[in-house]
Design a protein around this motif. Structure first.
Motif, PDB file in Angstrom:
ATOM      1  N   THR A 143      -9.595   1.125  10.309  1.00  0.00           N
ATOM      2  CA  THR A 143     -10.054   0.965  11.683  1.00  0.00           C
ATOM      3  C   THR A 143      -9.225   1.889  12.559  1.00  0.00           C
ATOM      4  OG1 THR A 143      -8.458  -0.793  12.150  1.00  0.00           O
ATOM      5  CG2 THR A 143     -10.621  -1.479  11.286  1.00  0.00           C
ATOM      6  N   ARG A 144      -9.694   2.143  13.766  1.00  0.00           N
ATOM      7  CA  ARG A 144      -8.958   3.001  14.701  1.00  0.00           C
ATOM      8  C   ARG A 144      -7.594   2.381  15.031  1.00  0.00           C
ATOM      9  NH1 ARG A 144      -9.760   8.015  16.447  1.00  0.00           N
ATOM     10  NH2 ARG A 144     -11.977   7.694  16.679  1.00  0.00           N
ATOM     11  N   ALA A 145      -7.523   1.037  15.076  1.00  0.00           N
ATOM     12  CA  ALA A 145      -6.251   0.371  15.389  1.00  0.00           C
ATOM     13  C   ALA A 145      -5.240   0.539  14.260  1.00  0.00           C
ATOM     14  CB  ALA A 145      -6.495  -1.111  15.661  1.00  0.00           C
ATOM     15  N   ALA A 146      -5.695   0.420  13.006  1.00  0.00           N
ATOM     16  CA  ALA A 146      -4.770   0.494  11.863  1.00  0.00           C
ATOM     17  C   ALA A 146      -4.525   1.926  11.398  1.00  0.00           C
ATOM     18  CB  ALA A 146      -5.299  -0.346  10.706  1.00  0.00           C
ATOM     19  N   VAL A 147      -5.480   2.824  11.658  1.00  0.00           N
ATOM     20  CA  VAL A 147      -5.325   4.235  11.280  1.00  0.00           C
ATOM     21  C   VAL A 147      -5.723   5.064  12.513  1.00  0.00           C
ATOM     22  CG1 VAL A 147      -5.916   6.026   9.598  1.00  0.00           C
ATOM     23  CG2 VAL A 147      -5.962   3.622   8.903  1.00  0.00           C
ATOM     24  N   PRO A 148      -4.797   5.158  13.470  1.00  0.00           N
ATOM     25  CA  PRO A 148      -5.150   5.813  14.735  1.00  0.00           C
ATOM     26  C   PRO A 148      -5.317   7.325  14.655  1.00  0.00           C
ATOM     27  CG  PRO A 148      -2.850   5.128  14.757  1.00  0.00           C
ATOM     28  CD  PRO A 148      -3.456   4.594  13.494  1.00  0.00           C
ATOM     29  N   VAL A 149      -4.717   7.968  13.638  1.00  0.00           N
ATOM     30  CA  VAL A 149      -4.807   9.423  13.541  1.00  0.00           C
ATOM     31  C   VAL A 149      -5.261   9.808  12.136  1.00  0.00           C
ATOM     32  CG1 VAL A 149      -3.517  11.597  13.624  1.00  0.00           C
ATOM     33  CG2 VAL A 149      -2.963   9.754  15.235  1.00  0.00           C
ATOM     34  N   VAL A 150      -6.321  10.623  12.083  1.00  0.00           N
ATOM     35  CA  VAL A 150      -6.771  11.225  10.835  1.00  0.00           C
ATOM     36  C   VAL A 150      -6.774  12.722  11.078  1.00  0.00           C
ATOM     37  CG1 VAL A 150      -8.661  11.478   9.198  1.00  0.00           C
ATOM     38  CG2 VAL A 150      -8.202   9.235  10.213  1.00  0.00           C
ATOM     39  N   ASP A 151      -5.916  13.439  10.364  1.00  0.00           N
ATOM     40  CA  ASP A 151      -5.813  14.890  10.538  1.00  0.00           C
ATOM     41  C   ASP A 151      -6.017  15.538   9.167  1.00  0.00           C
ATOM     42  OD1 ASP A 151      -5.189  17.536  11.085  1.00  0.00           O
ATOM     43  OD2 ASP A 151      -3.561  17.008  12.464  1.00  0.00           O
ATOM     44  N   ILE A 152      -7.278  15.789   8.847  1.00  0.00           N
ATOM     45  CA  ILE A 152      -7.630  16.366   7.542  1.00  0.00           C
ATOM     46  C   ILE A 152      -6.950  17.723   7.376  1.00  0.00           C
ATOM     47  CG2 ILE A 152      -9.527  17.200   6.089  1.00  0.00           C
ATOM     48  CD1 ILE A 152      -9.746  14.227   6.386  1.00  0.00           C
ATOM     49  N   ALA A 153      -7.011  18.562   8.410  1.00  0.00           N
ATOM     50  CA  ALA A 153      -6.450  19.916   8.321  1.00  0.00           C
ATOM     51  C   ALA A 153      -4.953  19.891   8.037  1.00  0.00           C
ATOM     52  CB  ALA A 153      -6.735  20.685   9.609  1.00  0.00           C
ATOM     53  N   ALA A 154      -4.234  18.954   8.634  1.00  0.00           N
ATOM     54  CA  ALA A 154      -2.787  18.862   8.421  1.00  0.00           C
ATOM     55  C   ALA A 154      -2.456  18.068   7.161  1.00  0.00           C
ATOM     56  CB  ALA A 154      -2.115  18.228   9.628  1.00  0.00           C
ATOM     57  N   GLY A 155      -3.439  17.381   6.600  1.00  0.00           N
ATOM     58  CA  GLY A 155      -3.232  16.671   5.338  1.00  0.00           C
ATOM     59  C   GLY A 155      -2.564  15.318   5.451  1.00  0.00           C
ATOM     60  N   HIS A 156      -2.778  14.633   6.593  1.00  0.00           N
ATOM     61  CA  HIS A 156      -2.156  13.314   6.717  1.00  0.00           C
ATOM     62  C   HIS A 156      -2.942  12.393   7.642  1.00  0.00           C
ATOM     63  CE1 HIS A 156      -0.540  13.679  10.820  1.00  0.00           C
ATOM     64  NE2 HIS A 156      -0.357  14.950  10.522  1.00  0.00           N
ATOM     65  N   VAL A 157      -2.633  11.104   7.524  1.00  0.00           N
ATOM     66  CA  VAL A 157      -3.119  10.087   8.452  1.00  0.00           C
ATOM     67  C   VAL A 157      -1.900   9.340   8.966  1.00  0.00           C
ATOM     68  CG1 VAL A 157      -5.346   9.802   7.270  1.00  0.00           C
ATOM     69  CG2 VAL A 157      -3.443   8.281   6.695  1.00  0.00           C
ATOM     70  N   THR A 158      -2.045   8.758  10.143  1.00  0.00           N
ATOM     71  CA  THR A 158      -1.009   7.877  10.673  1.00  0.00           C
ATOM     72  C   THR A 158      -1.498   6.454  10.502  1.00  0.00           C
ATOM     73  OG1 THR A 158      -0.297   9.520  12.281  1.00  0.00           O
ATOM     74  CG2 THR A 158       0.311   7.233  12.727  1.00  0.00           C
ATOM     75  N   VAL A 159      -0.631   5.618   9.938  1.00  0.00           N
ATOM     76  CA  VAL A 159      -0.992   4.236   9.654  1.00  0.00           C
ATOM     77  C   VAL A 159      -0.158   3.300  10.512  1.00  0.00           C
ATOM     78  CG1 VAL A 159      -1.060   2.467   7.851  1.00  0.00           C
ATOM     79  CG2 VAL A 159      -1.634   4.832   7.293  1.00  0.00           C
ATOM     80  N   ALA A 160      -0.840   2.411  11.214  1.00  0.00           N
ATOM     81  CA  ALA A 160      -0.195   1.367  12.012  1.00  0.00           C
ATOM     82  C   ALA A 160      -0.809   0.046  11.540  1.00  0.00           C
ATOM     83  CB  ALA A 160      -0.445   1.590  13.492  1.00  0.00           C
ATOM     84  N   PRO A 161      -0.371  -0.429  10.371  1.00  0.00           N
ATOM     85  CA  PRO A 161      -1.031  -1.608   9.801  1.00  0.00           C
ATOM     86  C   PRO A 161      -0.843  -2.852  10.660  1.00  0.00           C
ATOM     87  CG  PRO A 161       0.952  -1.054   8.563  1.00  0.00           C
ATOM     88  CD  PRO A 161       0.748   0.024   9.573  1.00  0.00           C
ATOM     89  N   PRO A 162      -1.813  -3.757  10.585  1.00  0.00           N
ATOM     90  CA  PRO A 162      -1.657  -5.022  11.305  1.00  0.00           C
ATOM     91  C   PRO A 162      -0.400  -5.749  10.820  1.00  0.00           C
ATOM     92  CG  PRO A 162      -3.830  -4.850  10.274  1.00  0.00           C
ATOM     93  CD  PRO A 162      -3.028  -3.686   9.820  1.00  0.00           C
ATOM     94  N   VAL A 163       0.124  -6.648  11.622  1.00  0.00           N
ATOM     95  CA  VAL A 163       1.351  -7.347  11.256  1.00  0.00           C
ATOM     96  C   VAL A 163       1.186  -8.148   9.975  1.00  0.00           C
ATOM     97  CG1 VAL A 163       2.278  -7.444  13.590  1.00  0.00           C
ATOM     98  CG2 VAL A 163       0.787  -9.273  12.793  1.00  0.00           C
ATOM     99  N   GLU A 164      -0.043  -8.528   9.620  1.00  0.00           N
ATOM    100  CA  GLU A 164      -0.283  -9.283   8.398  1.00  0.00           C
ATOM    101  C   GLU A 164      -0.054  -8.440   7.141  1.00  0.00           C
ATOM    102  OE1 GLU A 164      -2.582  -8.921  10.810  1.00  0.00           O
ATOM    103  OE2 GLU A 164      -2.802 -10.920  11.674  1.00  0.00           O
ATOM    104  N   VAL A 165      -0.080  -7.123   7.283  1.00  0.00           N
ATOM    105  CA  VAL A 165       0.101  -6.215   6.145  1.00  0.00           C
ATOM    106  C   VAL A 165       1.578  -5.846   6.056  1.00  0.00           C
ATOM    107  CG1 VAL A 165      -0.496  -3.972   5.164  1.00  0.00           C
ATOM    108  CG2 VAL A 165      -2.234  -5.309   6.366  1.00  0.00           C
ATOM    109  N   VAL A 166       2.173  -6.133   4.918  1.00  0.00           N
ATOM    110  CA  VAL A 166       3.584  -5.830   4.712  1.00  0.00           C
ATOM    111  C   VAL A 166       3.695  -4.443   4.100  1.00  0.00           C
ATOM    112  CG1 VAL A 166       5.715  -6.515   3.555  1.00  0.00           C
ATOM    113  CG2 VAL A 166       4.123  -8.261   4.405  1.00  0.00           C
ATOM    114  N   VAL A 167       4.371  -3.543   4.805  1.00  0.00           N
ATOM    115  CA  VAL A 167       4.548  -2.165   4.337  1.00  0.00           C
ATOM    116  C   VAL A 167       5.863  -2.098   3.572  1.00  0.00           C
ATOM    117  CG1 VAL A 167       4.783   0.249   5.018  1.00  0.00           C
ATOM    118  CG2 VAL A 167       3.285  -1.280   6.317  1.00  0.00           C
ATOM    119  N   PRO A 168       5.820  -1.661   2.285  1.00  0.00           N
ATOM    120  CA  PRO A 168       7.071  -1.534   1.541  1.00  0.00           C
ATOM    121  C   PRO A 168       7.961  -0.476   2.179  1.00  0.00           C
ATOM    122  CG  PRO A 168       5.151  -0.909   0.187  1.00  0.00           C
ATOM    123  CD  PRO A 168       4.655  -1.265   1.547  1.00  0.00           C
ATOM    124  N   SER A 169       9.262  -0.730   2.170  1.00  0.00           N
ATOM    125  CA  SER A 169      10.164   0.262   2.775  1.00  0.00           C
ATOM    126  C   SER A 169      10.866   1.081   1.733  1.00  0.00           C
ATOM    127  CB  SER A 169      11.174  -0.395   3.671  1.00  0.00           C
ATOM    128  OG  SER A 169      11.511  -1.683   3.302  1.00  0.00           O
TER     129      SER A 169
END
Length: 169
Positions: A143-169
Motif C-alpha cells: 500500500t502507499r502507506a507501507a511502501v511510500p516510495v517505489v523507485d524502479i530506476a534506482a533499484g529500491h523501495v522504501t518500506v514503512a511497515p505497519p506497527v503490527e509488522v515486526v522488522v528484523p534488525s
C-alpha cells in the motif's frame, strides 16, 4: 529461458469437443492476450485466437509452424497450464506505473535509508498485494502507506511497515 517471464493467463477447461478452450486472461484488455508470444513453464509455445467470450482456439507453435489443437483430449491435458510472455514483449508502463514483476529483486530500505533486504516475491491472494522481503521472509502490505516510495530506476523501495509488522534488525 533466461528472460524474465510474466504470467499473462491460464488455460481453463475445454469448451465443446473440437479442442476449444476457456482461457483466463490477466491482461487489462483480455483480447490483448492473443497479441503476445506465449509459452508455458517448459518453453512450449502457443498462440491463441479468441472466438467468443473467454473461449479460444489454441495452437502450438512448432518448428514446422502453427499446429491448431483440435482434440478435446489434448486440450484437457492443458487445463491449468500457465501462459507466460517475455517481459520485453510488454509495453512500457506509463510514468508512475510499473509491473509488479519489476519489483522482484529491488532493494528494500527503511525510512532512514537503511537496507532491510530485497523483494523476493509479490503475493496477491485476492485480499490485497503484499511484498515478501528476504532475508527473514518479511511480508509487507503493498500500500502507499507501507511502501511510500517505489523507485524502479534506482533499484529500491522504501518500506514503512505497519506497527503490527515486526522488522528484523
Amino acid at each position: 529461458m533466461n528472460e524474465r517471464l510474466i504470467l499473462m493467463g491460464v488455460i481453463g477447461k475445454p469448451h465443446g469437443v473440437r479442442g476449444l478452450v476457456r482461457v483466463n486472461a490477466y491482461t487489462a484488455d483480455p483480447d490483448a492476450l492473443a497479441e503476445y508470444p506465449l509459452s508455458d513453464r517448459s518453453g512450449r509455445r502457443f498462440s491463441l485466437e479468441w472466438l467468443h467470450g473467454n473461449v479460444a482456439q489454441l495452437s502450438e507453435i512448432t518448428a514446422r509452424g502453427n499446429r491448431a489443437i483440435t482434440d478435446r483430449s489434448e486440450v484437457e491435458k492443458l487445463t491449468n497450464t500457465e501462459l507466460f510472455a517475455p517481459r520485453a514483449a510488454l509495453p512500457a508502463p506509463d510514468e508512475e506505473e510499473f509491473y509488479l514483476a519489476d519489483l522482484i529483486g529491488l532493494k528494500a530500505r527503511n525510512e532512514a535509508g537503511g537496507e532491510i533486504g530485497s523483494i523476493t516475491a509479490v503475493h496477491d491472494y485476492g485480499g490485497g498485494t503484499s511484498l515478501e522481503i528476504s532475508p527473514g521472509g518479511l511480508l509487507v502490505p503493498f500500500t502507499r502507506a507501507a511502501v511510500p516510495v517505489v523507485d524502479i530506476a534506482a533499484g529500491h523501495v522504501t518500506v514503512a511497515p505497519p506497527v503490527e509488522v515486526v522488522v528484523p534488525s
